[in-house]
Design a protein around this motif. Structure first.
Motif, PDB file in Angstrom:
ATOM      1  N   LEU A 208       0.826  -1.204   0.000  1.00  0.00           N
ATOM      2  CA  LEU A 208       0.000   0.000   0.000  1.00  0.00           C
ATOM      3  C   LEU A 208       0.861   1.255   0.000  1.00  0.00           C
ATOM      4  N   GLU A 209       1.915   1.255   0.773  1.00  0.00           N
ATOM      5  CA  GLU A 209       2.755   2.447   0.860  1.00  0.00           C
ATOM      6  C   GLU A 209       3.501   2.713  -0.446  1.00  0.00           C
ATOM      7  N   ARG A 210       3.734   1.679  -1.247  1.00  0.00           N
ATOM      8  CA  ARG A 210       4.379   1.902  -2.548  1.00  0.00           C
ATOM      9  C   ARG A 210       3.475   2.671  -3.495  1.00  0.00           C
ATOM     10  N   LEU A 211       2.165   2.623  -3.261  1.00  0.00           N
ATOM     11  CA  LEU A 211       1.224   3.328  -4.133  1.00  0.00           C
ATOM     12  C   LEU A 211       1.277   4.843  -3.941  1.00  0.00           C
ATOM     13  N   LEU A 212       1.696   5.297  -2.774  1.00  0.00           N
ATOM     14  CA  LEU A 212       1.883   6.724  -2.492  1.00  0.00           C
ATOM     15  C   LEU A 212       2.913   6.829  -1.382  1.00  0.00           C
ATOM     16  N   PRO A 213       4.205   6.852  -1.759  1.00  0.00           N
ATOM     17  CA  PRO A 213       5.279   6.736  -0.753  1.00  0.00           C
ATOM     18  C   PRO A 213       5.223   7.749   0.377  1.00  0.00           C
ATOM     19  N   ASP A 214       4.749   8.940   0.138  1.00  0.00           N
ATOM     20  CA  ASP A 214       4.733   9.966   1.186  1.00  0.00           C
ATOM     21  C   ASP A 214       3.340  10.198   1.766  1.00  0.00           C
ATOM     22  N   ALA A 215       2.483   9.184   1.698  1.00  0.00           N
ATOM     23  CA  ALA A 215       1.123   9.339   2.214  1.00  0.00           C
ATOM     24  C   ALA A 215       1.130   9.575   3.718  1.00  0.00           C
ATOM     25  N   ASP A 216       0.295  10.510   4.159  1.00  0.00           N
ATOM     26  CA  ASP A 216       0.111  10.731   5.590  1.00  0.00           C
ATOM     27  C   ASP A 216      -0.896   9.753   6.174  1.00  0.00           C
ATOM     28  N   ALA A 217      -1.795   9.259   5.349  1.00  0.00           N
ATOM     29  CA  ALA A 217      -2.792   8.286   5.790  1.00  0.00           C
ATOM     30  C   ALA A 217      -3.236   7.468   4.587  1.00  0.00           C
ATOM     31  N   ILE A 218      -3.532   6.190   4.839  1.00  0.00           N
ATOM     32  CA  ILE A 218      -3.956   5.271   3.787  1.00  0.00           C
ATOM     33  C   ILE A 218      -5.220   4.564   4.246  1.00  0.00           C
ATOM     34  N   VAL A 219      -6.188   4.438   3.345  1.00  0.00           N
ATOM     35  CA  VAL A 219      -7.420   3.738   3.669  1.00  0.00           C
ATOM     36  C   VAL A 219      -7.811   2.854   2.486  1.00  0.00           C
ATOM     37  N   THR A 220      -8.280   1.672   2.759  1.00  0.00           N
ATOM     38  CA  THR A 220      -8.804   0.804   1.719  1.00  0.00           C
ATOM     39  C   THR A 220     -10.323   0.854   1.752  1.00  0.00           C
ATOM     40  N   VAL A 221     -10.940   0.739   0.575  1.00  0.00           N
ATOM     41  CA  VAL A 221     -12.399   0.753   0.491  1.00  0.00           C
ATOM     42  C   VAL A 221     -12.855  -0.469  -0.308  1.00  0.00           C
ATOM     43  N   PRO A 222     -13.924  -1.149   0.121  1.00  0.00           N
ATOM     44  CA  PRO A 222     -14.411  -2.340  -0.585  1.00  0.00           C
ATOM     45  C   PRO A 222     -15.238  -1.954  -1.809  1.00  0.00           C
ATOM     46  N   LEU A 223     -14.600  -1.236  -2.732  1.00  0.00           N
ATOM     47  CA  LEU A 223     -15.265  -0.716  -3.919  1.00  0.00           C
ATOM     48  C   LEU A 223     -14.408  -0.984  -5.140  1.00  0.00           C
ATOM     49  N   SER A 224     -15.038  -1.014  -6.303  1.00  0.00           N
ATOM     50  CA  SER A 224     -14.309  -1.082  -7.559  1.00  0.00           C
ATOM     51  C   SER A 224     -14.301   0.298  -8.203  1.00  0.00           C
ATOM     52  N   HIS A 225     -13.610   0.386  -9.333  1.00  0.00           N
ATOM     53  CA  HIS A 225     -13.553   1.676 -10.018  1.00  0.00           C
ATOM     54  C   HIS A 225     -14.900   2.045 -10.636  1.00  0.00           C
ATOM     55  N   ASP A 226     -15.795   1.089 -10.724  1.00  0.00           N
ATOM     56  CA  ASP A 226     -17.148   1.396 -11.184  1.00  0.00           C
ATOM     57  C   ASP A 226     -17.922   2.236 -10.174  1.00  0.00           C
ATOM     58  N   ASP A 227     -17.488   2.209  -8.917  1.00  0.00           N
ATOM     59  CA  ASP A 227     -18.270   2.782  -7.823  1.00  0.00           C
ATOM     60  C   ASP A 227     -17.809   4.158  -7.340  1.00  0.00           C
ATOM     61  N   VAL A 228     -16.558   4.512  -7.617  1.00  0.00           N
ATOM     62  CA  VAL A 228     -15.929   5.591  -6.856  1.00  0.00           C
ATOM     63  C   VAL A 228     -16.398   7.008  -7.208  1.00  0.00           C
ATOM     64  N   TYR A 229     -17.175   7.149  -8.272  1.00  0.00           N
ATOM     65  CA  TYR A 229     -17.668   8.479  -8.619  1.00  0.00           C
ATOM     66  C   TYR A 229     -19.003   8.813  -7.965  1.00  0.00           C
ATOM     67  N   ASP A 230     -19.698   7.792  -7.486  1.00  0.00           N
ATOM     68  CA  ASP A 230     -21.008   8.076  -6.888  1.00  0.00           C
ATOM     69  C   ASP A 230     -21.258   7.354  -5.568  1.00  0.00           C
ATOM     70  N   ASP A 231     -20.306   6.590  -5.080  1.00  0.00           N
ATOM     71  CA  ASP A 231     -20.489   5.909  -3.797  1.00  0.00           C
ATOM     72  C   ASP A 231     -20.113   6.852  -2.652  1.00  0.00           C
ATOM     73  N   ALA A 232     -21.027   7.026  -1.726  1.00  0.00           N
ATOM     74  CA  ALA A 232     -20.816   7.987  -0.639  1.00  0.00           C
ATOM     75  C   ALA A 232     -19.628   7.612   0.235  1.00  0.00           C
ATOM     76  N   HIS A 233     -19.351   6.309   0.363  1.00  0.00           N
ATOM     77  CA  HIS A 233     -18.237   5.898   1.224  1.00  0.00           C
ATOM     78  C   HIS A 233     -16.914   6.450   0.689  1.00  0.00           C
ATOM     79  N   PHE A 234     -16.692   6.301  -0.618  1.00  0.00           N
ATOM     80  CA  PHE A 234     -15.469   6.840  -1.208  1.00  0.00           C
ATOM     81  C   PHE A 234     -15.452   8.366  -1.139  1.00  0.00           C
ATOM     82  N   LEU A 235     -16.548   8.981  -1.569  1.00  0.00           N
ATOM     83  CA  LEU A 235     -16.597  10.439  -1.644  1.00  0.00           C
ATOM     84  C   LEU A 235     -16.467  11.084  -0.271  1.00  0.00           C
TER      85      LEU A 235
END
Length: 234
Positions: free
Chosen positions: A186-213
């Protein structure tokens, strides 16, 4: 450590820029625009990006918009939400030397979704994808994201990781069982991240799912993600 002076730094003169990805048609972009305007009012800016013309043209268009509307020497900062493709084109601009007064950023990454471009180009000829309006998919298949550095986010950078396969990813045989969610991966995806969170969503969901937004807007406002047990300890 988050300082008290870092909290609530979306000032009146700041702008929240949301750069959507390759799969964001007008409905998805409208959904994201409606959400972020409800959260940040007129400070939210969700531009159309000409992905059918390719990544270079898309990056040039974003650069033009930002330079036209937000002069580097102007007041205020730019806070960003980068969907996968939007993050790639902004990193391309950063590699070319483009600089803006960045405040806080949220990065959407999807290790499963990010395999899609190369898988699709292995099945469909590049010229046909280009004719069909998927030139950016072809460009992305020939781009090594690991070679592109991330711009600094002085007020904090947050990473949201999608953990599910989209419908197209499943069709291409990209399985969720192959996903590595170890802290190191996970940290390789953004080496200087201050916080990382995973969401049980696909890329189909991330524009209108309230959890991601909600996670994205909460980080922009507070430099932390919402919900116990969501963040990866650093």
């Amino acid at each position: 450590m988050v300082r008290a002076t870092d909290i609530g730094t979306i000032a009146a003169q700041d702008v929240v820029v949301v750069l959507v990805g390759l799969t964001a048609g007008w409905r998805k972009r409208r959904s994201a625009r409606q959400y972020f305007r409800a959260a940040f009012g007129d400070q939210a800016f969700v531009p159309w990006i000409p992905y059918p013309l390719g990544l270079r043209a898309s990056a040039a268009w974003v650069s033009f918009l930002l330079r036209r509307r937000f002069a580097p020497d102007g007041a205020g900062r730019l806070h960003f939400v980068f969907y996968i493709g939007g993050g790639v084109i902004f990193r391309l601009l950063h590699a070319q030397g483009a600089r803006w007064p960045i405040g806080r950023t949220v990065w959407d990454r999807g290790p499963l979704q990010e395999q899609l471009a190369r898988r699709l180009c292995a099945r469909v000829p590049a010229f046909l994808l280009t004719l069909l309006g998927f030139r950016s998919v072809v460009d992305l298949s020939r781009t090594d994201p690991a070679s592109l550095s991330f711009p600094s986010s002085p007020l904090g950078a947050g990473l949201i990781v999608e953990t599910k396969s989209s419908a197209l990813a499943r069709w291409l045989g990209i399985e969720e069982a192959t996903l590595d969610l170890s802290p190191e991966a996970l940290e390789r995806l953004l080496p200087d991240a201050d916080a990382i969170v995973t969401v049980p969503l696909s890329h189909d969901d991330v524009y209108d799912d309230a959890h991601f937004l909600d996670q994205a807007s909460t980080f922009l406002k507070t430099r932390a993600f919402a919900g116990p047990g969501q963040e990866v300890a650093r």
